[in-house]
Design an enzyme around this catalytic site. Structure first.
Site, PDB file in Angstrom:
ATOM      1  N   SER A 135      -2.638  13.499 -27.017  1.00  0.00           N
ATOM      2  CA  SER A 135      -2.917  15.285 -27.135  1.00  0.00           C
ATOM      3  C   SER A 135      -3.544  15.128 -25.098  1.00  0.00           C
ATOM      4  CB  SER A 135      -3.704  15.230 -28.205  1.00  0.00           C
ATOM      5  OG  SER A 135      -3.968  17.021 -27.279  1.00  0.00           O
ATOM      6  N   LYS A 161       1.392  16.660 -26.255  1.00  0.00           N
ATOM      7  CA  LYS A 161       1.076  18.091 -26.941  1.00  0.00           C
ATOM      8  C   LYS A 161       0.464  18.191 -25.527  1.00  0.00           C
ATOM      9  CE  LYS A 161      -3.017  19.501 -29.008  1.00  0.00           C
ATOM     10  NZ  LYS A 161      -3.945  19.457 -30.420  1.00  0.00           N
ATOM     11  N   LYS A 163      -2.435  20.600 -23.416  1.00  0.00           N
ATOM     12  CA  LYS A 163      -3.848  21.570 -23.444  1.00  0.00           C
ATOM     13  C   LYS A 163      -3.266  22.795 -22.035  1.00  0.00           C
ATOM     14  CE  LYS A 163      -5.967  19.915 -26.837  1.00  0.00           C
ATOM     15  NZ  LYS A 163      -6.702  20.751 -27.863  1.00  0.00           N
ATOM     16  N   ASP A 188      -1.084  23.407 -26.520  1.00  0.00           N
ATOM     17  CA  ASP A 188      -2.614  23.864 -27.935  1.00  0.00           C
ATOM     18  C   ASP A 188      -3.128  24.421 -26.480  1.00  0.00           C
ATOM     19  OD1 ASP A 188      -4.203  23.882 -29.354  1.00  0.00           O
ATOM     20  OD2 ASP A 188      -4.525  21.949 -29.418  1.00  0.00           O
ATOM     21  N   GLU A 213       0.513  26.231 -30.211  1.00  0.00           N
ATOM     22  CA  GLU A 213      -1.055  25.890 -31.113  1.00  0.00           C
ATOM     23  C   GLU A 213      -1.292  26.732 -30.321  1.00  0.00           C
ATOM     24  OE1 GLU A 213      -2.057  21.677 -31.226  1.00  0.00           O
ATOM     25  OE2 GLU A 213      -3.709  22.242 -32.472  1.00  0.00           O
ATOM     26  N   ASP A 238      -4.713  26.298 -35.747  1.00  0.00           N
ATOM     27  CA  ASP A 238      -6.064  25.311 -35.788  1.00  0.00           C
ATOM     28  C   ASP A 238      -6.689  26.022 -36.318  1.00  0.00           C
ATOM     29  OD1 ASP A 238      -7.867  23.675 -35.468  1.00  0.00           O
ATOM     30  OD2 ASP A 238      -6.755  22.514 -33.509  1.00  0.00           O
ATOM     31  N   LYS A 262      -6.900  19.882 -39.904  1.00  0.00           N
ATOM     32  CA  LYS A 262      -8.086  18.833 -39.712  1.00  0.00           C
ATOM     33  C   LYS A 262      -8.858  18.717 -40.947  1.00  0.00           C
ATOM     34  CE  LYS A 262      -7.893  19.511 -34.943  1.00  0.00           C
ATOM     35  NZ  LYS A 262      -8.761  20.323 -34.182  1.00  0.00           N
ATOM     36  N   GLY A 290      -6.109  16.461 -34.692  1.00  0.00           N
ATOM     37  CA  GLY A 290      -7.368  15.205 -34.102  1.00  0.00           C
ATOM     38  C   GLY A 290      -8.546  15.839 -33.329  1.00  0.00           C
TER      39      GLY A 290
HETATM   40  O1  OSB Z   1      -7.652  21.774 -30.418  1.00  0.00           O
HETATM   41  O2  OSB Z   1      -6.912  19.836 -31.741  1.00  0.00           O
HETATM   42  C1  OSB Z   1      -7.464  20.375 -31.118  1.00  0.00           C
HETATM   43  C2  OSB Z   1      -9.608  17.603 -29.260  1.00  0.00           C
HETATM   44  C3  OSB Z   1     -10.776  18.358 -29.484  1.00  0.00           C
HETATM   45  C4  OSB Z   1     -11.113  19.453 -30.163  1.00  0.00           C
HETATM   46  C5  OSB Z   1      -9.986  20.316 -30.706  1.00  0.00           C
HETATM   47  C6  OSB Z   1      -8.763  19.544 -30.014  1.00  0.00           C
HETATM   48  C7  OSB Z   1      -8.280  18.355 -29.778  1.00  0.00           C
HETATM   49  C8  OSB Z   1      -6.936  17.463 -29.702  1.00  0.00           C
HETATM   50  C9  OSB Z   1      -7.179  15.946 -29.403  1.00  0.00           C
HETATM   51  O3  OSB Z   1      -6.693  18.464 -29.200  1.00  0.00           O
HETATM   52  C10 OSB Z   1      -6.745  15.638 -30.264  1.00  0.00           C
HETATM   53  C11 OSB Z   1      -6.945  13.991 -31.002  1.00  0.00           C
HETATM   54  O4  OSB Z   1      -7.659  13.527 -31.289  1.00  0.00           O
HETATM   55  O5  OSB Z   1      -5.749  13.450 -30.186  1.00  0.00           O
HETATM   56 MG    MG Z   2      -5.261  22.424 -31.679  1.00  0.00          MG
END
Ligand code: OSB
Ligand code: MG
Length: 369
Positions: A135, A161, A163, A188, A213, A238, A262, A290
């Site tokens: 990510s 992925k 952001k 995401d 996402e 999510d 999660k 994650g």
């Molecule tokens: O939205 O998936 C998410 C990390 C912190 C809070 C929300 C998210 C995330 C990530 C990181 O996308 C995923 C990872 O742990 O590598």
């Molecule tokens: Mg997410």
């Protein structure tokens, strides 16, 4: 299983690189670590609440309060059944899934150690290695974004992925797609958009993404179903999915075609396993999300992702993607083929490193005191 003693810690660890999302930027990652004692065994749990209520309403402070004043008194000294029975014991209390899940994880670790079974086998996991991706946070520049993605691809990650947030979306994702035409790519938004942003989704829909996402508000399944109906790309939820009921209803109204599971967000591994079953019955693929976990939470995520319905790569990267130093051993590394091996020893299958844990602890308290 009787819990004799609990130690609660607030931990803060420096991230190797800042992580920026539509709700903020962090250079350090906070969480709570729980250590439970039961009949000479210790069980570890990680509560993935963060310093600020950006991803969800819980924070390390609310989770500390709810655990110390309500959840821990409800389990201390009591004769507990299976870890999955925690939900019924906490029934008088509403909400706070991240706090619940941290406690439940430690119970699963204890249960595995007691039974001599790995968490993956307790949960019904079937795979020894799980497919993973990385990510990538919002980067300071286009150049930095392309360099960051390239470095991860060179390390061996086969799914990326990105952001996104309003103003940092179509151009960025388009540039990555142009540079890596065949890379399995997804985005995401962490709830940053509304249906008014249709032109953004229309453009992104042409970029051959695996999924989009959580584009819209977390409490809005209705608009997600309107959006999904207009997109070829799969919508993945999510933040919106906090229970198996949410999962079923989201699927029924076509609010998504994929779900990110999660354990923290849904109150623990038992609910996560039930959501996995709900999705599997309905042919909805799931993957393990994650929360920048330490080795404790990462071990739990790997066990969960070994269940058969987790067919898409998880946000479970190698330890080295996040931390120079972790509080648990061994470190997780990326295998060829973009997989990570699922721990096989009893419980979570990791060892906490006491000196590292002490060094990163900001606050600790024992119950009973
Ligand atoms: O939205 O998936 C998410 C990390 C912190 C809070 C929300 C998210 C995330 C990530 C990181 O996308 C995923 C990872 O742990 O590598
Ligand atoms: Mg997410």
């Amino acid at each position: 299983m009787r819990i004799n003693r609990v130690e609660l810690r607030h931990v803060r660890m420096p991230l190797l690189s800042p992580f920026e999302t539509s709700f903020g930027r962090e250079t350090e990652r906070d969480c709570l670590i729980l250590r439970l004692e039961s009949d000479g065994l210790e069980g570890w749990g990680e509560c993935v609440a963060d310093r600020s209520p950006g991803y969800c309403y819980e924070t390390v402070e609310t989770a500390w309060h709810v655990l110390a004043d309500f959840f821990l008194p409800a389990v201390l000294g009591a004769d507990l059944g299976a870890p999955g029975d925690l939900a019924s014991r906490l029934k008088p209390f509403r909400g706070h899934p991240l706090a619940r899940a941290g406690l439940e994880m430690a119970l699963w670790d204890l249960e595995g150690k007691r039974a001599g079974k790995s968490l993956a086998s307790l949960l019904g996991g079937e795979r020894e290695r799980v497919p993973v991706g990385v990510s990538v946070g919002i980067q300071p520049s286009m150049d930095a974004l392309l360099r960051t993605v390239e470095a991860y691809v060179e390390e061996g990650y086969r799914r990326v992925k990105l952001k996104i947030k309003p103003g940092r979306d179509v151009q960025e994702v388009g540039a990555v797609r142009e540079r890596f035409p065949d890379l399995p790519l997804q985005v995401d938004a962490n709830s940053a958009y509304t249906l008014e942003d249709w032109p953004v989704f229309e453009a992104i829909d042409d970029l051959r993404l695996l999924l989009i996402e959580q584009p819209l508000q977390e409490d809005d399944l209705i608009d997600h179903s309107r959006l999904q109906a207009r997109l070829r790309t799969d919508v993945c939820l999510d933040e919106s999915i906090l229970s198996r009921r949410h999962a079923r209803q989201a699927i029924e109204i076509g609010a998504c075609r994929v779900i990110n599971i999660k354990a923290g967000r849904v109150g623990g591994l038992e609910e996560a396993r039930l959501i996995h079953a709900t999705c599997r019955e309905r042919g909805i693929p799931v993957w393990c999300g994650g929360m920048l976990e330490t080795g404790i939470g990462r071990a739990s995520n790997l066990a969960l992702a070994s269940l058969p319905g987790f067919t898409l790569p998880g946000d479970i990267s190698a330890t080295g993607r996040y931390y120079r130093e972790d509080i648990a051993e061994p470190r997780f590394t990326l295998n060829p083929g973009s997989t990570i091996s699922v721990p096989t020893r009893p419980g979570l299958g990791i060892d906490v490193v006491p000196e590292a844990l002490d060094r990163f602890s900001l606050r600790r308290e024992s119950f009973p005191s």
